[in-house]
Enzyme design. Structure first.
Site, short mmCIF file in Angstrom:
data_model
loop_
_atom_site.label_atom_id
_atom_site.label_comp_id
_atom_site.label_asym_id
_atom_site.label_seq_id
_atom_site.Cartn_x
_atom_site.Cartn_y
_atom_site.Cartn_z
CG PHE A 137 107.74 34.26 23.82
CD1 PHE A 137 108.81 34.67 22.59
CD2 PHE A 137 107.63 34.48 25.47
CE1 PHE A 137 109.79 35.70 23.35
CE2 PHE A 137 108.61 35.42 25.25
CZ PHE A 137 109.60 35.78 24.85
CG ASP A 214 101.23 36.69 23.44
OD1 ASP A 214 101.28 38.08 22.70
OD2 ASP A 214 102.12 36.27 24.00
CE1 TYR A 239 110.33 43.33 25.05
CE2 TYR A 239 108.78 43.64 26.54
CZ TYR A 239 109.72 42.64 26.20
OH TYR A 239 110.06 40.84 26.56
CE LYS A 240 108.72 40.80 21.57
NZ LYS A 240 108.73 40.61 22.98
NE ARG A 388 112.52 36.76 16.02
CZ ARG A 388 112.19 37.52 17.27
NH1 ARG A 388 111.07 36.87 17.06
NH2 ARG A 388 113.28 38.27 18.05
C1 LIG Z 1 108.05 39.05 23.89
C2 LIG Z 1 107.27 38.09 24.28
C3 LIG Z 1 106.71 38.62 25.36
C4 LIG Z 1 107.29 39.11 26.45
O1 LIG Z 1 106.69 38.84 27.50
P1 LIG Z 1 107.66 39.81 28.76
O2 LIG Z 1 106.59 38.96 29.79
O3 LIG Z 1 106.82 41.53 28.50
O4 LIG Z 1 108.47 40.27 28.72
C5 LIG Z 1 105.47 37.21 25.58
N1 LIG Z 1 105.22 36.66 25.13
C6 LIG Z 1 105.25 37.03 23.70
C7 LIG Z 1 104.77 35.98 22.12
C8 LIG Z 1 106.39 37.88 23.28
O5 LIG Z 1 106.47 38.02 21.58
#
Ligand SMILES: *Cc1c(COP(=O)(O)O)cnc(C)c1O
Length: 420
Positions: A137, A214, A239-240, A388
């Site tokens: 990401f 992660d 939040y996921k 997705r």
């Molecule tokens: C959604 C996501 C994030 C999001 O980070 P935030 O700082 O909480 O918005 C980070 N890493 C991965 C792999 C994600 O899927």
């Protein structure tokens, strides 16, 4: 215009299979505990923003009236001060396979990732490399690049095949006595590939490196066993699949054995041993609390607590079992009715190596997703050509998936849809 009964797009056998899977789903009734407005035909983006629970909808106004409105600042003493570690322990127990005292809630994933990466490399001063992969990401890639620059290190980038994800052999080839830290996603955000967490963790340890996982696309959907795999560090999103709501705080995990050794780079008052002593010097709290910096969002933790209670009632093994059926059904329907329209499945076919979403590729997907949103069918689009299908296990039904894929077929076979 969509046909009045879009399920006509699918063979009757698929519609019947979806109904049968819903009838047999032991968790089906839990779906009714989410806020399910009529205007949403199918929600396939719980991997980006989970749906709220009705219990959360009802509890938030009470929180405003009572805990915040009436108890006011006294609530910090009543129950707020410990929330980051109480909710952290619940995340550890329910979804991470982590015993108490190793998980804390606060900050965003990005900020927590920075803090733990920085602390980890500082703890390996003689080692000059961070191992990571180019498919991770953006936030992860950006932060690793920045920490490397800040500390005079280099990132050794693994370039995995996006279809197969990072293999243990690729990590082993990148490891050496220069490796300070390995940072990878457990579930890849694009393909949903599940990395071999125990094998990669063990390989990193053999090389004397630390590992940070992660877990943004795992927590609440794919079972994780951090203690059993002897993981050092982890971060993940609130939040996921944990349905904490927009901007919900993230969580960080630091194994007991490392907590005294690691020095986090943002020594704020909330991680101090005595926050209200207001003394001249920073003295870190004992335990996981030292990884806090400023005041965490108490409001953002309420929905998280509600979702964790629901996941605990269901049990992670049952959640994962339903998730495997949901993604398997999606792959099967894609093969049976979308392949003939040129759609390919860009997620692993082996359920063991597949997380909780399925990516479908086609040159027209950007336009298809825009049309789906107009119809109340909500997946997300990931450039350059991926749709997705996010399948939040507790809030998604099989018929909902069939309906969404029927819309995809109808849009793809509509001559007015741009080809790409
Ligand atoms: C959604 C996501 C994030 C999001 O980070 P935030 O700082 O909480 O918005 C980070 N890493 C991965 C792999 C994600 O899927």
């Amino acid at each position: 215009m969509p046909s009045p009964d879009v399920l006509d797009q699918l063979p009757a056998s698929i519609v019947e299979r979806a109904a049968e899977l819903d009838r047999r789903d032991p968790l089906a009734s839990l779906r009714e505990e989410f806020v399910l407005p009529d205007g949403v035909v199918a929600y396939l983006d719980g991997n980006s923003l989970g749906r709220p629970l009705t219990v959360t909808r009802d509890r938030l106004p009470r929180f405003v009236e009572q805990e915040w409105g009436e108890r006011l600042i006294r609530s910090w003493d009543d129950r707020w001060m410990d929330r980051p570690t109480v909710v952290g322990d619940a995340i550890g127990r329910v979804v991470l396979g982590a015993s108490a005292g190793q998980t804390v809630v606060g900050d965003s994933t990005s900020v927590l990732l920075y803090k733990l990466v920085r602390a980890a490399v500082d703890a390996r001063p003689d080692r000059t490399e961070i191992v990571a992969d180019t498919e991770n990401f953006p936030t992860d890639r950006f932060i690793l690049t920045a920490v490397a620059a800040e500390t005079g290190r280099t990132v050794r980038w693994i370039r995995p095949d996006p279809a197969t994800g990072v293999q243990p052999s690729e990590v082993s080839a990148a490891l050496g006595d220069r490796t300070a830290l390995v940072v990878l996603s457990h579930v890849a955000y694009k393909s949903a590939f599940v990395a071999d967490l125990p094998a990669i963790t063990a390989a990193a340890h053999r090389a004397g490196a630390l590992v940070l996982w992660d877990l943004c696309h795992s927590a609440g959907a794919v079972d994780v066993h951090l203690d059993a795999a002897d993981v050092d560090l982890a971060v993940g999103c609130g939040y996921k699949f944990l349905n904490g709501g927009p901007g919900a705080p993230a969580f960080g995990y630091v194994a007991h054995r490392l907590q005294r050794e690691l020095v986090q780079p943002i020594p704020g008052w909330m991680g101090h041993a005595e926050p209200f002593a207001m003394g001249p010097d920073y003295v870190p709290a004992s335990g996981i609390r030292r990884f806090l910096s400023g005041t965490p969002s108490i409001l953002g933790m309420l929905p998280l607590e509600d979702m964790l209670a629901l996941i605990e009632r269901a049990g992670m093994p049952a959640v994962r079992a339903k998730s495997v059926l949901l993604t398997g059904f999606t792959v099967a329907v894609a093969d049976e009715v979308l392949a003939s329209c040129g759609v390919t499945v860009a997620s692993p076919r082996d359920p063991e190596r597949r997380g909780a979403h399925v990516t479908l590729e086609h040159d027209a997907m950007r336009a298809v997703v825009a049309r789906l949103w107009d119809r109340g069918v909500i997946p997300d689009f990931r450039p350059t050509r991926g749709l997705r299908v996010g399948l939040s296990p507790l809030s998604t039904s099989f018929t909902e998936v069939a309906t969404a894929l029927a819309h995809v077929r109808q849009i793809l076979t509509d001559p007015d849809t741009p080809a790409g």
